[in-house]
Design a protein around this motif. Structure first.
Motif, PDB file in Angstrom:
ATOM      1  N   SER A 166      36.161-108.160 -16.661  1.00  0.00           N
ATOM      2  CA  SER A 166      36.455-106.722 -16.641  1.00  0.00           C
ATOM      3  C   SER A 166      37.622-106.423 -15.704  1.00  0.00           C
ATOM      4  N   LEU A 167      37.635-107.066 -14.527  1.00  0.00           N
ATOM      5  CA  LEU A 167      38.731-106.855 -13.580  1.00  0.00           C
ATOM      6  C   LEU A 167      40.061-107.325 -14.161  1.00  0.00           C
ATOM      7  N   VAL A 168      39.998-108.467 -14.855  1.00  0.00           N
ATOM      8  CA  VAL A 168      41.230-108.983 -15.461  1.00  0.00           C
ATOM      9  C   VAL A 168      41.773-108.006 -16.500  1.00  0.00           C
ATOM     10  N   PHE A 169      40.893-107.456 -17.336  1.00  0.00           N
ATOM     11  CA  PHE A 169      41.343-106.532 -18.376  1.00  0.00           C
ATOM     12  C   PHE A 169      41.818-105.208 -17.777  1.00  0.00           C
ATOM     13  N   VAL A 170      41.182-104.749 -16.692  1.00  0.00           N
ATOM     14  CA  VAL A 170      41.665-103.538 -16.014  1.00  0.00           C
ATOM     15  C   VAL A 170      43.057-103.774 -15.446  1.00  0.00           C
ATOM     16  N   ALA A 171      43.262-104.956 -14.826  1.00  0.00           N
ATOM     17  CA  ALA A 171      44.578-105.284 -14.273  1.00  0.00           C
ATOM     18  C   ALA A 171      45.625-105.368 -15.386  1.00  0.00           C
ATOM     19  N   ILE A 172      45.219-105.986 -16.522  1.00  0.00           N
ATOM     20  CA  ILE A 172      46.150-106.081 -17.656  1.00  0.00           C
ATOM     21  C   ILE A 172      46.518-104.687 -18.170  1.00  0.00           C
TER      22      ILE A 172
END
Length: 442
Positions: free
Chosen positions: A136-142
């Motif tokens: 989830s953090l990776v997709f928010v950062a993306i």
């Protein structure tokens, strides 16, 4: 309704597209995460219960093997059933298969003798939750990075468009617009085309304004011409009418019909000549006269015109001085050029004081022969010079009726030279008034 700018629209469209892409990508990856987690979980469960299977295979007492396994792994919840579904062993918190309502149920082993069913996960829950959080953090950062990229993209794409729109608005007001920035893409080509079109538009507008001004000047000139012509013709016609009426009534000297009939004929001849000049000007204005260029010897043309002015110059004690070298030739319409030059010489003679000198010479200037006519001892007010080419204009109003000039000589000269595309000028010189024209050599 508020009208959002192109930057806002481009940014929103780009951001929404990226958001949809990120959501679809996250959904696909979440399925992959679940599949990966379940595969790892299944392998972990099978590996965790493998010691129990080995104990059962070594020891025919299933219950004893299960109890020992449970003593070493009390966090595991499982049941063992026989081939008929009968319960052989169950951990304290395990549920029977027919009454199971938990969230995890996995058959670890199944054969003709017994079945082992696991009812608890084996330590992978925290791993799965950590994997979900990290994903989830990776997709928010993306998504945040994509928003920044969308902002930069929208700014880069819309800035030249906004500049072009601003330039177009200023062009609509016919304001000065600086040249566009050099770009090698389609926007740069569009900006250059718009700027080029604007330059052509301004040039066309300027030409139209000049044309409108020229038409207005022509209309004004025509009004002045017809007004002056009617005035010039009205006076001699009225004078002729008086003479004829006097002769009809046999009043005083008018009884001498022969004398006054000759006066009438002279006035009619003068008016006939004036009407012919008016018609000639109209024909030149209408473009009905087409020059027929031919090779002309300049000296022979000038000397051929001088005899007709000999009587006038002798009467005024004036001298004609010609300085034109032999062999100088020009290319023009002979008849039209002679007529224009004849009017120029007449004007020079009439405006040269008694005992004065009229000089005619030629000189080579810019591959053209400049033919000059100078009447010495004369001077014209600079403000009056341009008006001398107007029809019926006379600088000396007192002489308006005393001379025999029609007032159309220089007008005919101007119209004739313009029809032949010959540059000319009338100007004050140190020792008189100079008229020059540039004759083409070929």
């Amino acid at each position: 309704m508020k009208n959002h700018g192109i930057f806002f629209k481009t940014f929103i469209y780009t951001a929404v597209s990226i958001l949809l892409l990120v959501v679809v990508t996250a959904a696909l990856f979440s399925q992959q995460f679940k599949s990966f987690y379940r595969t790892i979980q299944n392998r972990q469960i099978v590996a965790s219960y493998e010691p129990l299977e080995r104990r059962i295979q070594r020891n025919d007492n299933i219950v004893e093997a299960a109890e020992r396994f449970y003593e070493n792994n009390q966090s595991f919840e499982f049941i063992i059933t026989d081939k008929n579904g009968g319960l052989i062993f169950a951990t304290p918190n395990a549920e029977a298969p027919d009454s199971f309502d938990g969230d995890f149920f996995y058959v670890v082993h199944n054969d003709k003798d017994y079945t082992i069913t696991a009812q608890s996960r084996t330590g992978l829950e925290s791993f799965y939750q950590d994997l979900i959080i990290r994903g989830s953090l990776v997709f928010v950062a993306i998504f945040a990075l994509c928003l920044i990229c969308a902002y930069v993209f929208a700014r880069k794409m819309t800035t030249p468009i906004k500049q072009l729109a601003d330039s177009a608005g200023r062009m609509a007001s016919l304001e000065d617009v600086p040249p566009p920035q050099e770009r090698q893409d389609e926007l740069g080509a569009l900006a250059r085309d718009v700027h080029f079109m604007y330059g052509k538009l301004k040039e066309t507008i300027s030409q139209l304004e000049d044309e409108i001004l020229r038409v207005r000047e022509m209309e004004e000139t025509q009004r002045y011409f017809f007004s002056a012509a009617s005035h010039e013709l009205k006076t001699p016609i009225a004078a002729t009418s008086v003479l004829l009426e006097g002769m009809l009534e046999n009043v005083g000297d008018y009884k001498d019909h022969s004398k006054y009939l000759r006066e009438c004929i002279k006035m009619m001849d003068a008016q006939s000549e004036k009407v012919s000049e008016i018609l000639e000007i109209v024909r030149l204005d209408d473009g009905k006269v087409t020059p027929v260029p031919e090779k002309i010897d300049i000296r022979n043309m000038v000397t051929g015109l001088l005899p007709e002015f000999q009587t006038i110059t002798d009467a005024g004690g004036q001298r004609m001085v010609v300085d034109i070298p032999d062999g100088q030739t020009c290319f023009s319409d002979s008849k039209m050029l002679q007529k224009a030059l004849s009017n120029i010489i007449v004007n020079a003679v009439q405006n040269t004081p008694t005992g004065g000198e009229i000089r005619i010479w030629s000189e080579l200037i810019d591959k053209q022969y400049r033919l000059c006519v100078l009447n010495t001892g004369a001077r014209i007010d600079e403000a009056v010079l341009p008006k001398l080419f107007d029809p019926f204009y006379r600088a000396d109003k007192a002489r308006e009726r005393k001379d025999k000039r029609s007032g159309l000589g220089l007008t005919l000269v101007r119209k004739t030279l313009e029809t032949m595309n010959i540059p000319y000028a009338l100007e004050n010189a140190p020792d008189g008034v100079l008229f020059w024209m540039n004759l083409p050599m070929e």
